[in-house]
Structure formats: C-alpha cells, structure tokens
Design an enzyme around this catalytic site. Structure first.
Site, PDB file in Angstrom:
ATOM      1  N   LYS A   1       0.832  -1.211   0.000  1.00 29.34           N
ATOM      2  CA  LYS A   1       0.000   0.000   0.000  1.00 29.34           C
ATOM      3  C   LYS A   1       0.871   1.267   0.000  1.00 29.34           C
ATOM      4  O   LYS A   1       0.663   2.185  -0.779  1.00 29.34           O
ATOM      5  CB  LYS A   1      -0.923  -0.022   1.233  1.00 29.34           C
ATOM      6  CG  LYS A   1      -1.718   1.247   1.438  1.00 29.34           C
ATOM      7  CD  LYS A   1      -2.728   1.483   0.329  1.00 29.34           C
ATOM      8  CE  LYS A   1      -3.247   2.899   0.374  1.00 29.34           C
ATOM      9  NZ  LYS A   1      -4.137   3.217  -0.731  1.00 29.34           N
TER      10      LYS A   1
ATOM     11  N   CYS B   1      -4.237  10.885   1.803  1.00 25.19           N
ATOM     12  CA  CYS B   1      -3.379   9.692   1.712  1.00 25.19           C
ATOM     13  C   CYS B   1      -1.946   9.964   1.236  1.00 25.19           C
ATOM     14  O   CYS B   1      -1.008   9.675   1.980  1.00 25.19           O
ATOM     15  CB  CYS B   1      -4.044   8.659   0.810  1.00 25.19           C
ATOM     16  SG  CYS B   1      -5.530   7.968   1.542  1.00 25.19           S
TER      17      CYS B   1
HETATM   18  N1  LIG Z   1      -9.740   8.003   1.842  1.00 25.70           N
HETATM   19  C1  LIG Z   1      -9.062   7.298   0.952  1.00 25.70           C
HETATM   20  O1  LIG Z   1      -9.049   7.618  -0.238  1.00 25.70           O
HETATM   21  C2  LIG Z   1      -8.312   6.061   1.375  1.00 25.70           C
HETATM   22  C3  LIG Z   1      -7.914   5.144   0.384  1.00 25.70           C
HETATM   23  C4  LIG Z   1      -7.212   4.013   0.774  1.00 25.70           C
HETATM   24  C5  LIG Z   1      -6.885   3.822   2.101  1.00 25.70           C
HETATM   25  N2  LIG Z   1      -7.255   4.743   3.038  1.00 25.70           N
HETATM   26  C6  LIG Z   1      -6.908   4.481   4.442  1.00 25.70           C
HETATM   27  O2  LIG Z   1      -8.067   3.959   5.075  1.00 25.70           O
HETATM   28  C7  LIG Z   1      -8.120   4.414   6.434  1.00 25.70           C
HETATM   29  C8  LIG Z   1      -9.412   5.168   6.664  1.00 25.70           C
HETATM   30  O3  LIG Z   1      -9.424   6.305   5.836  1.00 25.70           O
HETATM   31  P1  LIG Z   1     -10.750   7.153   5.549  1.00 25.70           P
HETATM   32  O4  LIG Z   1     -10.387   8.133   4.494  1.00 25.70           O
HETATM   33  O5  LIG Z   1     -11.888   6.247   5.347  1.00 25.70           O
HETATM   34  O6  LIG Z   1     -10.900   7.914   6.934  1.00 25.70           O
HETATM   35  P2  LIG Z   1     -12.158   8.781   7.421  1.00 25.70           P
HETATM   36  O7  LIG Z   1     -11.613   9.781   8.329  1.00 25.70           O
HETATM   37  O8  LIG Z   1     -12.974   9.194   6.243  1.00 25.70           O
HETATM   38  O9  LIG Z   1     -13.041   7.731   8.232  1.00 25.70           O
HETATM   39  C9  LIG Z   1     -12.649   7.154   9.434  1.00 25.70           C
HETATM   40  C10 LIG Z   1     -13.885   6.944  10.297  1.00 25.70           C
HETATM   41  O10 LIG Z   1     -13.497   6.273  11.491  1.00 25.70           O
HETATM   42  C11 LIG Z   1     -14.259   6.801  12.561  1.00 25.70           C
HETATM   43  N3  LIG Z   1     -13.594   6.499  13.828  1.00 25.70           N
HETATM   44  C12 LIG Z   1     -12.524   7.128  14.404  1.00 25.70           C
HETATM   45  N4  LIG Z   1     -12.215   6.535  15.567  1.00 25.70           N
HETATM   46  C13 LIG Z   1     -13.093   5.523  15.741  1.00 25.70           C
HETATM   47  C14 LIG Z   1     -13.276   4.549  16.742  1.00 25.70           C
HETATM   48  N5  LIG Z   1     -12.500   4.502  17.811  1.00 25.70           N
HETATM   49  N6  LIG Z   1     -14.289   3.667  16.597  1.00 25.70           N
HETATM   50  C15 LIG Z   1     -15.097   3.707  15.519  1.00 25.70           C
HETATM   51  N7  LIG Z   1     -14.975   4.602  14.540  1.00 25.70           N
HETATM   52  C16 LIG Z   1     -13.973   5.496  14.634  1.00 25.70           C
HETATM   53  C17 LIG Z   1     -14.372   8.280  12.247  1.00 25.70           C
HETATM   54  O11 LIG Z   1     -15.460   8.869  12.930  1.00 25.70           O
HETATM   55  C18 LIG Z   1     -14.572   8.255  10.734  1.00 25.70           C
HETATM   56  O12 LIG Z   1     -15.935   8.211  10.380  1.00 25.70           O
HETATM   57  C19 LIG Z   1      -6.861   5.250   6.637  1.00 25.70           C
HETATM   58  O13 LIG Z   1      -5.852   4.454   7.159  1.00 25.70           O
HETATM   59  C20 LIG Z   1      -6.506   5.697   5.230  1.00 25.70           C
HETATM   60  O14 LIG Z   1      -5.136   5.985   5.099  1.00 25.70           O
HETATM   61  C21 LIG Z   1      -7.978   5.850   2.701  1.00 25.70           C
END
Ligand SMILES: NC(=O)c1ccc[n+]([C@@H]2O[C@H](COP(=O)([O-])OP(=O)(O)OC[C@H]3O[C@@H](n4cnc5c(N)ncnc54)[C@H](O)[C@@H]3O)[C@@H](O)[C@H]2O)c1
Length: 436
Positions: free
Chosen positions: A205, A261
C-alpha cells in the site's frame, strides 16, 4: 457472510455498502453518533458519486445496518474490517492509536473466533502487533489479515466494485480463502487476488501511493525546469506517456498532490525507513518538492502583481484536493488560500462539492460564491486549483467582462495557453510555454 466495518468514513462506508450489495449482511459502526443517526436515515456524510443511491437501496433491502456500538458490531459478525483513520503524527509517522485501541476493545467483546481485517493503511508490522495482542488476550481464535485499500476518492464506488487487484496479507490459508470468496464477485473479469505475507501487504500500500506521488512530483519538478528553458510540459507529457513502460496516467503537472493519503503515506514510509536505519532519499525529496510546489503558484501570483496583493480580489476555483470529491484534507488549496489571506488579498471560492467543508475551515475569512462565474465579478485574477470538469470549457468573453483584470493562474493546466492569450488574458500555467 456476516460482516462488520469499524470506522464508517470514505473507506468503511464504500466498502461496507459494496459488501452489502453483493448479498452479505453488513453492520457499519462508527464512534460518531450523529453520523450513524444520519446514515440510518440514508443521509450520506460524504460526496461520492453513486454512493447515496446504493446505501439507500441496501438499507431498504435490510442488508446494511449502522450502529455506534462496537460490542454489537463485533458480536454480530464473523469478519471485522478495520477502516479507521491513521493520521500523520507530528514527526511524520502514522498514528495507529485508533487501530490499536479498537483492536483491544474488540478482544474484550469476542464471542467466537473471528477474522479481523485491516483496511487502514498501517506501517509494516502493525498487523503482527495486533495479532500478538489477540494471541495473548483474546478468548477466542482470531486471525488478523492485512487487506490494504486502493480506492480513489471521487471514483471510490467503481474502484471497489471493480478493483484492479485485491491484496490479502496472511499466512493463514483458510482465512485467505474466506476473504477471496468474499471478494469473488468484484474480480469476475479476472483481476488478480494476490495473497502474500502481512508485512508485504502493508508495504504494498505504501509503495503504491509513494510511487504515484513520485510520478506526479517528477513531472512537477520537470515542469519548473520547462518554464526556465522554454519547453512545454504538456507536449512532454504526451511525448513520454505513449511509451507503455511509462504509462499515460499520473503525468499531469500541477500545483502538487494533496488529500488524506499521498502526503501522509509518503511521510510515514520515510519515517518507517528512518526507524529501520535506512534513508529513503527519493521519497524525502518527493515530500520536499511537493511542499514547495504548492507555494510555486503563490510566487507567480506575487510576481504578477509585483508583490502588491493587498486588497486584490482573487477568485479561487476548487477547494477539494481533486475533482469529484468534497475532501479538502491536505489540499493544495489550503496553502494557496492561507498565503493569499496572509498577503492581504480578498479571496472568494467556488467548489462544486466542497463548499460545506471549506466553510468549516475558513469561516468568514473568505467569501463563498454559488457559481464559478459569480466568483469572478470584479476579480483581479482567477486561480484554478482543482480541475473540476465544469471549469474546463470557458466562456472567455463572459469571463473577461466579469473580471476587473483578465488574469488566469491555471494550476492544473486545463486551458490552452494560446487560446486564452488570444482572447486577451494573461495566462500562467505550470510548465507551459511563456508568452513571447
Ligand atoms: N480516503 C481514501 O481515499 C483512502 C484510500 C485508501 C486507504 N485509506 C486508508 O483507510 C483508512 C481510513 O481512511 P478514511 O479516508 O476512510 O478515513 P475517514 O476519516 O474518512 O473515516 C474514518 C472513520 O473512522 C471513525 N472512527 C474514528 N475513531 C473511531 C473509533 N474509535 N471507533 C469507531 N470509529 C472510529 C471516524 O469517525 C470516521 O468516520 C486510513 O488508514 C486511510 O489511510 C484511505
């Protein structure tokens, strides 16, 4: 299959609804109670094309549920996906607190053996650490898998429904087979499901995002040289992109990469490298060049106005870090807007999807225009920051009559410099041929 998704953000919500849509029972859990309340009513917290319709349909069909209770999500599922944030810490490393804390809580709620899947982008060795915790503290057998996510905001749904590849990082053949079966409906055209060890999956990743960031940065750096030597980066892009060894994508020069990211993942990999006594020199440069690139357009604006930006009305088109999303995290617009404000300019912005998020960050410091053209009324310059499709075709005559002075800073090279200049504008692109 009974699935829960912990963390219902960009990744969790999209992945959760895709699993539900292929016939699984999915519970999406989030710590944000308001978000969960809204989602239960079918109200989507993010802008992502096609998502709302799919969420509503799967709620109606009873396959997609939402909860703010981790215990309920854990007890009612056999496979638990961790889609939690891994933000950047001050020293550049990835903060795995959410992932570790939630894993510990899950251990306390286990009612049977489970598979736990990390979709969060986590540093190499994190999955092994979580597995170790369950081995010591879990009441039931737990297999922890790395299954990094590659969706792109803006096309997240189609990326998840038709992923280029699925990476499954585990040494457990049975767990790998369960996950491969879950993904089978998404890879029917033959895209590969690649099984590897946990650490390689975690690294894959970071390698993917860092490579793409490097490709963009190479073009940005070259674009800056083009301006000095009188070459045109757009011609060069076409010239090299037709070579299949190079490929056509991620070759567009601009004002730097952003988003939640690329910046954090590049920094985190540099940090991981340093912790292990290795210097990832290429990525250190990529990170540095990208930070500089975001400021480059400000230098051009300052040069144009001979350093006198105070009181100038600057229209900014695009706040989101890229088109088709409302996400403004780490967007180049942040550097540009804050620098303009610091110089005393009056900023008005328009973005087709990110206005709500922009208002949360900038409040009354800037003005918000309902349409792209209304932002131009009396403007001293237009700065194009995000290449939304609706900005691509310009009615140059209308724009010229709206603006106080016809000056365009095209941060994404979406206009033809000759056409714009012939219409009487001063045009500044990125790595484009200067006006003779
Ligand atoms: N956004 C992207 O394009 C993308 C793509 C690939 C990978 N990622 C990875 O995926 C992961 C998530 O990214 P995202 O963009 O979806 O993040 P995001 O911030 O959009 O969503 C994360 C969610 O987790 C919730 N959260 C936080 N703490 C929590 C807890 N203790 N219990 C339950 N829920 C909780 C938040 O309220 C939020 O809704 C990261 O590691 C990111 O690097 C993101």
């Amino acid at each position: 299959m009974k699935i829960s998704v912990i963390g219902t953000g960009y990744v969790g919500l999209v992945q959760g609804v895709c699993f539900a849509d292929t016939g699984n029972n999915v519970i999406c859990m989030d710590i944000d109670k308001k978000k969960i309340r809204n989602l239960k009513r079918g109200s989507i917290p993010i802008y992502e094309p096609g998502l709302e319709e799919l969420v509503k349909r799967n709620i109606k069909d009873g396959r997609l549920k939402f909860t703010a209770k981790l215990k309920e999500a854990v007890e009612k599922s056999k496979i638990i996906f961790l889609c939690l944030p891994t933000p950047q810490t001050e020293d550049g490393s990835a903060d795995t607190t959410h992932v570790m804390e939630v894993s510990k809580k899950i251990a306390g709620f286990l009612n049977e053996s489970k598979i736990i899947v990390s979709k969060s982008t986590v540093p190499v060795g994190t999955v092994e650490k979580i597995q170790g915790y369950f081995r010591q503290n879990g009441k039931h057998d737990v297999c922890v898998i790395s299954n990094p996510e590659f969706l792109k905001e803006g096309t997240a749904l189609q990326d998840s429904l038709k992923p280029d590849r699925i990476i499954i990082g585990t040494g457990d053949k049975n767990a790998a087979a369960v996950l491969a079966e879950l993904y089978e409906p998404f890879v029917r055209t033959g895209n590969p499901v690649i099984v590897m060890d946990e650490k390689s999956a975690e690294m894959t990743k970071y390698a993917a995002n860092s490579f793409l960031a490097t490709k963009i940065t190479f073009m940005n750096d070259l674009a800056n040289l083009c301006e000095k030597v009188g070459a045109d980066i757009e011609s060069i892009r076409r010239g090299i992109g037709s070579d299949p060894r190079i490929g056509k994508s991620f070759l567009f020069a601009g004002i730097g990469y952003g988003g939640s990211c690329f910046p954090k993942d590049v920094k985190a990999l540099v940090k991981t490298s340093a912790v292990h006594g290795h210097k990832l020199r290429i990525l250190e440069s990529v990170d540095r060049i990208n930070e500089d690139q975001k400021k480059m357009i400000i230098l051009k604006i300052k040069n144009h106005f001979k350093g006198e930006l105070k009181g100038k009305a600057i229209a900014v088109w695009g706040v989101a870090f890229k088109p088709q999303t409302d996400d403004i995290r780490e967007a180049p617009s942040a550097v540009i807007i804050s620098s303009l404000l610091k110089e005393g300019a009056k900023v008005r912005v328009h973005d087709p999807a990110a206005m709500t998020n922009a208002k949360k960050v900038y409040g009354s410091k800037i003005k918000y225009s309902k349409s792209a053209y209304s932002a131009l009324k009396g403007a001293d310059a237009l700065v194009v920051v995000t290449e939304w499709n609706e900005f691509r075709r310009l009615d140059l005559n209308s724009i010229k009559s709206l603006m106080k002075t016809p000056v365009i800073f095209d941060g994404r090279n979406i206009y033809d410099p000759d056409e714009v200049r012939e219409a009487g504008f001063v045009y500044h692109g990125v790595g484009r041929k200067m006006q003779k």
